[in-house]
Write a protein that holds these residues in place. Structure first.
Motif, PDB file in Angstrom:
ATOM      1  N   UNK A 106     -20.432  -6.462  41.565  1.00 33.55           N
ATOM      2  CA  UNK A 106     -21.922  -6.723  41.625  1.00 33.55           C
ATOM      3  C   UNK A 106     -22.101  -7.446  43.117  1.00 33.55           C
ATOM      4  N   UNK A 107     -21.477  -6.550  44.052  1.00 27.98           N
ATOM      5  CA  UNK A 107     -21.840  -7.073  45.427  1.00 27.98           C
ATOM      6  C   UNK A 107     -20.644  -8.102  45.563  1.00 27.98           C
ATOM      7  N   UNK A 108     -20.968  -9.408  46.130  1.00 26.60           N
ATOM      8  CA  UNK A 108     -20.114 -10.313  46.238  1.00 26.60           C
ATOM      9  C   UNK A 108     -19.654 -11.091  45.052  1.00 26.60           C
ATOM     10  N   UNK A 109     -20.096 -10.704  43.836  1.00 29.74           N
ATOM     11  CA  UNK A 109     -19.957 -11.016  42.442  1.00 29.74           C
ATOM     12  C   UNK A 109     -19.050 -10.070  41.984  1.00 29.74           C
ATOM     13  N   UNK A 110     -17.903 -10.347  40.945  1.00 31.76           N
ATOM     14  CA  UNK A 110     -17.142  -9.530  40.450  1.00 31.76           C
ATOM     15  C   UNK A 110     -16.730 -10.124  39.391  1.00 31.76           C
ATOM     16  N   UNK A 111     -16.837  -9.359  37.941  1.00 31.76           N
ATOM     17  CA  UNK A 111     -16.821  -9.890  36.832  1.00 31.76           C
ATOM     18  C   UNK A 111     -15.566  -8.835  36.058  1.00 31.76           C
ATOM     19  N   UNK A 112     -14.767  -9.520  35.413  1.00 24.87           N
ATOM     20  CA  UNK A 112     -13.790  -8.652  34.648  1.00 24.87           C
ATOM     21  C   UNK A 112     -13.849  -9.206  32.984  1.00 24.87           C
ATOM     22  N   UNK A 113     -14.103  -8.473  32.220  1.00 25.63           N
ATOM     23  CA  UNK A 113     -14.066  -8.990  30.854  1.00 25.63           C
ATOM     24  C   UNK A 113     -12.596  -8.511  30.207  1.00 25.63           C
ATOM     25  N   UNK A 114     -12.290  -9.637  29.639  1.00 18.89           N
ATOM     26  CA  UNK A 114     -10.798  -9.619  28.951  1.00 18.89           C
ATOM     27  C   UNK A 114     -10.737  -9.289  27.694  1.00 18.89           C
ATOM     28  N   UNK A 115     -11.913  -9.773  26.898  1.00 20.72           N
ATOM     29  CA  UNK A 115     -11.952  -9.633  25.496  1.00 20.72           C
ATOM     30  C   UNK A 115     -13.408  -9.979  25.188  1.00 20.72           C
ATOM     31  N   UNK A 116     -14.108  -9.042  24.300  1.00 19.45           N
ATOM     32  CA  UNK A 116     -15.563  -9.215  23.879  1.00 19.45           C
ATOM     33  C   UNK A 116     -15.568  -8.474  22.434  1.00 19.45           C
ATOM     34  N   UNK A 117     -16.913  -8.303  21.889  1.00 17.13           N
ATOM     35  CA  UNK A 117     -17.251  -7.668  20.969  1.00 17.13           C
ATOM     36  C   UNK A 117     -16.270  -7.455  19.738  1.00 17.13           C
ATOM     37  N   UNK A 156     -27.327  -5.032  32.476  1.00 11.73           N
ATOM     38  CA  UNK A 156     -28.444  -5.524  32.975  1.00 11.73           C
ATOM     39  C   UNK A 156     -28.185  -6.601  33.956  1.00 11.73           C
ATOM     40  N   UNK A 157     -27.145  -7.463  33.624  1.00 14.09           N
ATOM     41  CA  UNK A 157     -26.920  -8.514  34.457  1.00 14.09           C
ATOM     42  C   UNK A 157     -26.356  -7.804  35.919  1.00 14.09           C
ATOM     43  N   UNK A 158     -25.396  -6.854  35.666  1.00 14.98           N
ATOM     44  CA  UNK A 158     -24.705  -6.432  36.860  1.00 14.98           C
ATOM     45  C   UNK A 158     -26.020  -5.673  37.814  1.00 14.98           C
ATOM     46  N   UNK A 159     -26.760  -5.203  37.091  1.00 18.36           N
ATOM     47  CA  UNK A 159     -27.930  -4.342  37.774  1.00 18.36           C
ATOM     48  C   UNK A 159     -28.648  -5.536  38.545  1.00 18.36           C
ATOM     49  N   UNK A 160     -29.016  -6.693  38.099  1.00 20.35           N
ATOM     50  CA  UNK A 160     -29.977  -7.611  38.611  1.00 20.35           C
ATOM     51  C   UNK A 160     -28.842  -8.236  39.926  1.00 20.35           C
ATOM     52  N   UNK A 161     -27.815  -8.301  39.815  1.00 24.41           N
ATOM     53  CA  UNK A 161     -26.784  -9.062  40.945  1.00 24.41           C
ATOM     54  C   UNK A 161     -26.880  -7.953  42.107  1.00 24.41           C
ATOM     55  N   UNK A 162     -26.758  -6.638  41.786  1.00 25.00           N
ATOM     56  CA  UNK A 162     -26.527  -5.403  42.902  1.00 25.00           C
ATOM     57  C   UNK A 162     -27.818  -5.256  43.504  1.00 25.00           C
TER      58      UNK A 162
END
Length: 146
Positions: free
Chosen positions: A22-33, A124-130
């Motif tokens: 997400x530009x200067x922000x980067x998230x990595x999901x380790x576990x969810x769902x 949606x969050x990634x789209x907002x950050x980008x």
């Protein structure tokens, strides 16, 4: 036995997971769902130097942050605090909170969202950050580029 009791262990090597750039922000999901029966979410959030987070917001889930690199600044309890590597910050559900990197070094935090099935919101969050401009992504204390 039910399928719930026979869930497979989740093992992610360093750097592995579902990444969201997400530009200067980067998230990595380790576990969810399904991996967590929707009970919690675990993700890493990495911010480049002088990068704003999402802005003050709140939700029903508790947000637990453990700083794994650098120093992150957190808005919680009505004030900003600086949290260096090894710090723990908990924003209970319903508490306005935010995070950003006000330093000249990359910073990261491990986030636990409880209860949580957080990753379905990431598109949606990634789209907002980008969609943010470079200027909107910079912290107030960022040095000028001139």
């Amino acid at each position: 036995m039910s399928d719930e009791k026979n869930r497979a262990p989740v093992i992610r090597p360093a750097g592995a997971g579902r990444a969201y750039a997400m530009g200067p922000v980067h998230a990595v999901f380790k576990a969810d769902g399904e991996e967590t029966r929707g009970q919690y979410s675990i993700s890493e959030w990495w911010l480049e130097p002088y990068t704003r987070g999402p802005g003050a917001h709140m939700h029903e889930e508790d947000d637990v942050f453990f700083v794994i690199e650098g120093t992150m600044s957190f808005f919680v309890g009505g004030a900003w605090i600086d949290a260096p590597k090894g710090s723990l910050v908990i924003a209970p559900g319903g508490t306005p909170h935010d995070f950003e990197n006000r330093t000249g070094e990359r910073a990261g935090a491990l986030n636990f969202s409880v209860p949580g099935d957080f990753e379905p919101h990431m598109e949606g969050i990634a789209e907002w950050f980008r969609a943010r401009s470079a200027a909107e992504s910079r912290t107030e204390n960022a040095p000028s580029d001139t």
